[in-house]
Design an enzyme around this catalytic site. Structure first.
Site, PDB file in Angstrom:
ATOM      1  N   LYS A 264       0.828  -1.215   0.000  1.00  0.00           N
ATOM      2  CA  LYS A 264       0.000   0.000   0.000  1.00  0.00           C
ATOM      3  C   LYS A 264       0.855   1.254   0.000  1.00  0.00           C
ATOM      4  CE  LYS A 264      -3.814  -1.945   2.773  1.00  0.00           C
ATOM      5  NZ  LYS A 264      -4.926  -1.991   1.821  1.00  0.00           N
TER       6      LYS A 264
ATOM      7  N   GLY B 185     -10.738  -2.758   8.741  1.00  0.00           N
ATOM      8  CA  GLY B 185     -10.371  -2.879  10.145  1.00  0.00           C
ATOM      9  C   GLY B 185     -11.547  -2.928  11.091  1.00  0.00           C
TER      10      GLY B 185
ATOM     11  N   ARG C 264     -23.368  -2.749  -3.849  1.00  0.00           N
ATOM     12  CA  ARG C 264     -24.760  -2.532  -4.286  1.00  0.00           C
ATOM     13  C   ARG C 264     -24.874  -1.218  -5.060  1.00  0.00           C
ATOM     14  NH1 ARG C 264     -28.653  -6.504  -3.617  1.00  0.00           N
ATOM     15  NH2 ARG C 264     -28.466  -7.610  -1.642  1.00  0.00           N
TER      16      ARG C 264
ATOM     17  N   SER D 112      -7.748  -7.524   8.212  1.00  0.00           N
ATOM     18  CA  SER D 112      -7.603  -7.931   9.605  1.00  0.00           C
ATOM     19  C   SER D 112      -8.327  -9.238   9.892  1.00  0.00           C
ATOM     20  CB  SER D 112      -8.157  -6.827  10.499  1.00  0.00           C
ATOM     21  OG  SER D 112      -7.878  -5.566   9.955  1.00  0.00           O
TER      22      SER D 112
END
Lengths: 233, 333
Positions: free
Chosen positions: B120, B192, B204, B275
């Protein structure tokens, strides 16, 4: 019109792309249907199989967990299979650069191959291939090589069917795998070989399914699948 | 599923082969384009960038913070790993500025596994991206999970050979990122939290916008492009394909095999789990179960089997403005 059912191993990877290309094909005298295969029952209904690109370690693990390893090995003994990229690794006899502890293969073609033979993703490339066996061979084929494997040797054991080389990279594009003992302009240099046929099977280290050009798919059905079905009929 | 976004302007970036080769220790060296370089091959095209994302489809990309976790992920069937110093749940709890990870830690992970390694960078931090490209990372996530470095501009991703994935909450955001050069989109969700509700909302919203666009005529598409602040040609291409023109994964809050299968049934091409794996009771088991759930997402019998006895899920938190770390999804729109 006789029907051909081609399965695409749909455990992980670019299986949808193969399916839509195969469904678009028009093969005179035959109706091609392409189905996704995730278990032994679905595999049993297929006349031929495509093992797509993806991560070979992930596909091998999911094949084992889905009870597909042995059915796939049996399938390879009787019916045509085309492996692209990760699929090409899985149908090899021997593989280098594996994860720690090695990885499971299906075998079926008498070659050894190195995973990820060009380096990291920054080394992934597109190259124009001249392929005499395809329809309209005067048009080059755009080969997409993504963290592609590299063939290390084509070594038949006695009794194995002969291997024919279908496509090569130009000598100017070579991974520096093997020391200078093999000259890069050598026609026999296995590192330049990116598509082969052996017996019923077909292998490409690149991704014809990522282009809109369906000539490799047409080639597989015309050269590997149809003769086998015609012989059985 | 063709990715017919027009070829990215990467001709300049395509010229020079990289001087890296950071693959497994016994791996071959990087290729050499002899005799004057790439006569008829090109590196870093949009085709190879979006192509790698296509190879990851139907797979699970797992957050890992060291080589040992990376090996667990690889053995569990991850199709790629995301190397980072702290998983999002810890970034939330500990606070402070979250940055790109130490390159030496990323390199250890690259050396430990054979699957693609992602990492990242902060939104807009193009130098962190240059560093990751230099050390031979396979994919960069320009991520709202890290503290943004630029509140106005994203990275110009066309000027890199390494491909980028970006988060999006809706169609407009997704197409803006693609126009900046992203070759791969994921929902932002709310990282997280162990709470899938935001990822569901974003997927959606994306689907509903694509369905609306797919029945519009050209005049309506011009107005719609203006409304969602996206380039017209990408809106038109999306409407024609009836899906995003690049691969679209779920991310942000996925914690169980059922969460993963839910996102797949909603139309995602694959799943990021952050996570949710290494903050659970039995990471190896849970990771493998999520991998199977993604492949067999339409098979409730198998989903029931793999959901059994996989240890405790991460605890998770209710999403609110007052939660630790606040909402990440609003960063970088």
């Amino acid at each position: 019109m006789a029907k051909i059912t081609i399965g695409i191993l749909a455990l992980q990877g670019a299986f949808a792309e193969h399916q839509s290309t195969l469904q678009r094909l028009s093969i005179p005298g035959w109706k091609v249907s392409a189905v996704q295969v995730r278990n032994p029952e679905e595999l049993a209904s297929c006349d031929a199989l495509v093992i797509p690109g993806g991560e070979s370690t992930t596909i091998a693990l999911l094949a084992r967990l889905s009870g597909l390893l042995e059915p796939l090995r049996e399938f390879l003994k009787r019916k045509p299979v085309w492996g692209t990229c990760a699929g090409a690794i899985l149908v090899s006899q021997k593989v280098e650069n594996t994860k720690k502890g090695g990885q499971e293969l299906l075998g079926g073609m008498s070659i050894s191959i190195a995973r990820n033979g060009w380096g990291s993703q920054a080394e992934s490339f597109e190259a124009q291939l001249e392929v005499p066996g395809l329809k309209n061979p005067e048009r080059s084929f755009s080969g997409v090589f993504i963290r592609a494997p590299v063939l290390l040797s084509l070594t038949r054991s006695p009794g194995d069917p002969p291997i024919s080389i279908i496509a090569r990279l130009p000598p100017s594009i070579l991974p520096q795998l093997i020391p200078d003992s093999v000259k890069s302009d050598d026609e026999e240099d296995p590192r330049r070989v990116v598509a082969i046929r052996q017996g019923l099977h077909f292998l490409t280290t690149f991704h014809p399914e990522l282009t809109s050009d369906d000539r490799f798919h047409e080639y597989f059905v015309r050269e590997c699948v149809v003769p086998q079905l015609a012989a059985r009929a | 599923m063709s990715t017919t976004v027009e070829p990215a302007a990467t001709a300049a970036a395509a010229a020079a082969p990289a001087a890296n080769g950071t693959v497994t220790p016994n791996a071959p060296a990087a290729p050499k384009r002899t005799q004057g370089g790439s006569d008829n091959s090109s590196l870093g095209t949009f085709g190879v960038k979006s192509g790698l994302a296509q190879m990851l489809k139907g797979g699970v990309i797992m957050d890992v913070i060291n080589a040992e976790q990376a090996r667990i992920a690889e053995e569990a069937g991850a199709c790629a790993v995301m190397a980072l110093e702290r998983v999002p749940a810890d970034i939330r709890r500990e606070g402070g500025v979250a940055r790109m990870s130490d390159p030496s830690m990323i390199k250890e992970i690259v050396d430990a596994v054979t699957i693609p390694v992602m990492a990242k960078v902060r939104i807009g931090h193009f130098v962190e991206a240059q560093i990751l490209q230099q050390i031979g990372i396979d994919y960069i996530d320009e991520s709202e999970v890290l503290t943004p470095a630029d509140e106005e501009y994203h990275i110009n991703k066309h000027s890199f050979k390494v491909p980028f994935v970006c988060g999006a909450r809706n169609l407009g955001e997704a197409l803006r990122r693609i126009s900046e050069g992203a070759a791969f989109i994921r929902t932002k969700g709310e990282a997280g939290t162990g709470n899938v509700v935001e990822a569901v909302r974003h997927e959606r919203a994306m689907n509903s916008a694509i369905r609306r666009a797919s029945v519009m005529n050209e005049e309506e598409l011009y107005a719609y492009a203006k409304e969602i602040q996206a380039p017209f040609h990408l809106v038109k291409e999306t409407a024609r394909l009836k899906r995003l023109p690049v691969v679209n994964f779920a991310a942000g809050g996925i914690a169980t095999p059922a969460d993963a299968a839910l996102m797949m049934q909603l139309g995602c091409d694959g799943v990021f789990v952050g996570s949710g794996i290494f903050h659970s009771g039995d990471p190896a088991k849970r990771a493998r179960a999520i991998v199977q759930a993604v492949t067999h997402h339409n098979n409730p019998k198998l989903l029931a089997e793999v959901s059994e006895n996989i240890g405790a899920a991460m605890v998770g938190i209710t999403i609110s403005d007052n939660m630790a770390g606040g909402k990440f999804a609003g960063r970088g729109t």
